[in-house]
Scaffold this motif. Structure first.
Motif, mmCIF file in Angstrom:
data_model
loop_
_atom_site.group_PDB
_atom_site.id
_atom_site.type_symbol
_atom_site.label_atom_id
_atom_site.label_comp_id
_atom_site.label_asym_id
_atom_site.label_seq_id
_atom_site.Cartn_x
_atom_site.Cartn_y
_atom_site.Cartn_z
ATOM 1 N N MET A 77 15.322 -12.489 19.081
ATOM 2 C CA MET A 77 14.441 -13.183 18.148
ATOM 3 C C MET A 77 14.285 -12.421 16.833
ATOM 4 N N LEU A 78 14.252 -11.060 16.908
ATOM 5 C CA LEU A 78 13.960 -10.262 15.729
ATOM 6 C C LEU A 78 14.843 -9.024 15.665
ATOM 7 N N SER A 79 15.352 -8.729 14.464
ATOM 8 C CA SER A 79 16.058 -7.475 14.191
ATOM 9 C C SER A 79 15.227 -6.657 13.217
ATOM 10 N N VAL A 80 15.122 -5.355 13.457
ATOM 11 C CA VAL A 80 14.355 -4.457 12.599
ATOM 12 C C VAL A 80 15.316 -3.508 11.893
ATOM 13 N N ILE A 81 15.210 -3.435 10.566
ATOM 14 C CA ILE A 81 16.034 -2.534 9.762
ATOM 15 C C ILE A 81 15.180 -1.347 9.326
ATOM 16 N N ILE A 82 15.663 -0.139 9.631
ATOM 17 C CA ILE A 82 14.972 1.089 9.238
ATOM 18 C C ILE A 82 15.944 1.963 8.454
ATOM 19 N N LEU A 83 15.600 2.315 7.230
ATOM 20 C CA LEU A 83 16.401 3.236 6.420
ATOM 21 C C LEU A 83 15.927 4.657 6.684
ATOM 22 N N SER A 129 7.998 -2.289 23.008
ATOM 23 C CA SER A 129 7.670 -3.525 23.722
ATOM 24 C C SER A 129 7.990 -4.782 22.913
ATOM 25 N N LEU A 130 8.559 -4.616 21.730
ATOM 26 C CA LEU A 130 8.877 -5.765 20.890
ATOM 27 C C LEU A 130 10.161 -6.463 21.322
ATOM 28 N N ASN A 131 11.014 -5.722 22.056
ATOM 29 C CA ASN A 131 12.298 -6.259 22.513
ATOM 30 C C ASN A 131 13.147 -6.748 21.343
ATOM 31 N N ALA A 132 13.184 -5.950 20.291
ATOM 32 C CA ALA A 132 13.944 -6.298 19.089
ATOM 33 C C ALA A 132 15.229 -5.489 19.029
ATOM 34 N N GLU A 133 16.193 -6.005 18.267
ATOM 35 C CA GLU A 133 17.383 -5.238 17.920
ATOM 36 C C GLU A 133 17.004 -4.297 16.783
ATOM 37 N N ILE A 134 17.221 -2.994 16.959
ATOM 38 C CA ILE A 134 16.818 -2.021 15.953
ATOM 39 C C ILE A 134 18.057 -1.420 15.303
ATOM 40 N N ILE A 141 23.761 -8.580 12.362
ATOM 41 C CA ILE A 141 22.502 -9.187 12.786
ATOM 42 C C ILE A 141 22.744 -10.603 13.290
ATOM 43 N N SER A 142 22.270 -10.898 14.491
ATOM 44 C CA SER A 142 22.478 -12.220 15.080
ATOM 45 C C SER A 142 21.164 -12.923 15.416
ATOM 46 N N THR A 143 20.046 -12.276 15.140
ATOM 47 C CA THR A 143 18.742 -12.856 15.450
ATOM 48 C C THR A 143 18.275 -13.757 14.301
ATOM 49 N N PRO A 144 17.372 -14.703 14.574
ATOM 50 C CA PRO A 144 16.900 -15.611 13.522
ATOM 51 C C PRO A 144 15.926 -14.970 12.539
ATOM 52 N N TRP A 145 15.363 -13.815 12.887
ATOM 53 C CA TRP A 145 14.390 -13.159 12.023
ATOM 54 C C TRP A 145 14.776 -11.700 11.783
ATOM 55 N N THR A 195 -3.151 -4.033 1.556
ATOM 56 C CA THR A 195 -1.978 -4.226 0.710
ATOM 57 C C THR A 195 -1.025 -5.142 1.465
ATOM 58 N N TRP A 196 -0.765 -6.307 0.897
ATOM 59 C CA TRP A 196 0.079 -7.306 1.557
ATOM 60 C C TRP A 196 1.538 -7.128 1.138
ATOM 61 N N LEU A 197 2.431 -7.091 2.125
ATOM 62 C CA LEU A 197 3.859 -6.906 1.867
ATOM 63 C C LEU A 197 4.666 -7.913 2.677
ATOM 64 N N LEU A 198 5.670 -8.519 2.055
ATOM 65 C CA LEU A 198 6.548 -9.432 2.776
ATOM 66 C C LEU A 198 7.576 -8.587 3.528
ATOM 67 N N ARG A 199 7.422 -8.516 4.821
ATOM 68 C CA ARG A 199 8.265 -7.645 5.640
ATOM 69 C C ARG A 199 9.075 -8.379 6.701
ATOM 70 N N VAL A 200 8.779 -9.652 6.939
ATOM 71 C CA VAL A 200 9.489 -10.415 7.971
ATOM 72 C C VAL A 200 10.004 -11.695 7.338
ATOM 73 N N TRP A 201 11.295 -12.007 7.540
ATOM 74 C CA TRP A 201 11.862 -13.215 6.937
ATOM 75 C C TRP A 201 13.003 -13.758 7.792
ATOM 76 N N ARG A 202 13.293 -15.029 7.566
ATOM 77 C CA ARG A 202 14.385 -15.667 8.313
ATOM 78 C C ARG A 202 15.725 -15.114 7.830
ATOM 79 N N THR A 203 16.607 -14.851 8.764
ATOM 80 C CA THR A 203 17.924 -14.290 8.457
ATOM 81 C C THR A 203 18.678 -15.189 7.482
ATOM 82 N N GLY A 204 19.218 -14.580 6.447
ATOM 83 C CA GLY A 204 19.998 -15.300 5.453
ATOM 84 C C GLY A 204 19.201 -15.790 4.262
#
Length: 278
Positions: free
Chosen positions: A1-7, A24-29, A72-76, A129-138
């Protein structure tokens, strides 16, 4: 469902806490490293992350390289810094909210909660402080700016998540001041209107954007105010009017260094640059 990118670059002090919050997020990191000499890569590999290396040019280009080249193959997608972590409440919220998100919602803003010397900095206009951090792939790219670059969506609407990301760097005050000295060089370019790749300001969306409002103030009010005086006024606004004094001794140090010393340093660099060109 979700991929997380960390630099990452020499983030051994911060990365374990960041990755632990994602368990516990079960995300692709995905960790994109730019030449760490500590054991950052070993930490990421042992935690089951997919690790990639790419030379660093600037933050925006590194993020966009990751968006465009990672498998990345997840939708988010979620962007997270190595010195940040998710609260357990945010983890649960992401797991329940993303699968039920209406199609017109293509991105989510989260609140960043900054800790400094172990204390949550709640005042001085620093939270939320509001930041856009999650978005649909593509649908998301990072705008090319020297400072305060943000993810821009190509379509859709943005919604807000309820819970927070925590920002708490574990590298100490010397690292913090060194980092802000480097930030000051980038801030000079930003205030003087030096663009990257001749790209215009893209932070112009059809939803409420705290980041857009702050950028307008920085460009049209702060940026046009007298050098040095604006640093004094900005600190007074944060510490007195914004109640920064309620953040205690840690708050005094933080608001003085980040709200005055850093801004004064930027102006000193601008003054020196202009003086050398006379």
């Amino acid at each position: 469902m979700l991929s997380v990118i960390i630099l990452t670059y020499n983030e051994a002090a911060n990365l374990p806490t960041c990755l632990a919050s994602l368990q516990s997020l079960n995300a692709e990191i995905f960790v994109v490293d730019s030449g760490s000499s500590d054991n950052t890569i070993e930490i990421a590999t042992q935690a089951g992350c997919q690790v990639f290396s790419h030379p660093f040019e600037n933050h925006a280009k590194q993020i966009n390289w990751a968006i465009e080249n990672l498998p990345i193959s997840t939708p988010w997608i979620m962007r997270l810094d190595a010195d940040e972590r998710l609260t357990p409440e945010l983890v649960d919220e992401l797991k329940t909210t993303l699968p039920q998100t209406p199609k017109q919602i293509t991105g989510y803003q989260v609140k960043r909660r900054v800790f400094f010397m172990g204390r949550w900095i709640r005042h001085g206009g620093y939270y939320p402080t509001w930041l856009l951090r999650v978005w649909r792939t593509g649908l998301g790219t990072c705008e090319q700016r020297w400072m305060d670059e943000h993810i821009i969506l190509s379509q859709g609407e943005v919604a807000n998540l309820k819970y927070d990301i925590i920002d708490e760097n574990q590298k100490g005050l010397t690292f913090w001041t060194d980092k802000h000295n480097r930030y000051a060089d980038r801030e000079v370019k930003d205030l003087l209107g030096v663009m990257i790749d001749e790209q215009d300001d893209l932070l112009n969306t059809n939803h409420f954007s705290q980041a857009g409002q702050r950028r307008w103030v920085k460009k049209n009010l702060y940026g046009r105010s007298p050098l040095f005086l604006r640093a004094f006024l900005y600190f007074l606004m944060r510490y007195i009017i914004g109640l920064g004094f309620l953040d205690g001794m840690q708050g005094l140090i933080f608001h003085f260094l980040q709200g005055f010393w850093y801004r004064f340093l930027v102006d000193a660099k601008i003054y020196d640059l202009k003086k050398s060109k006379r």
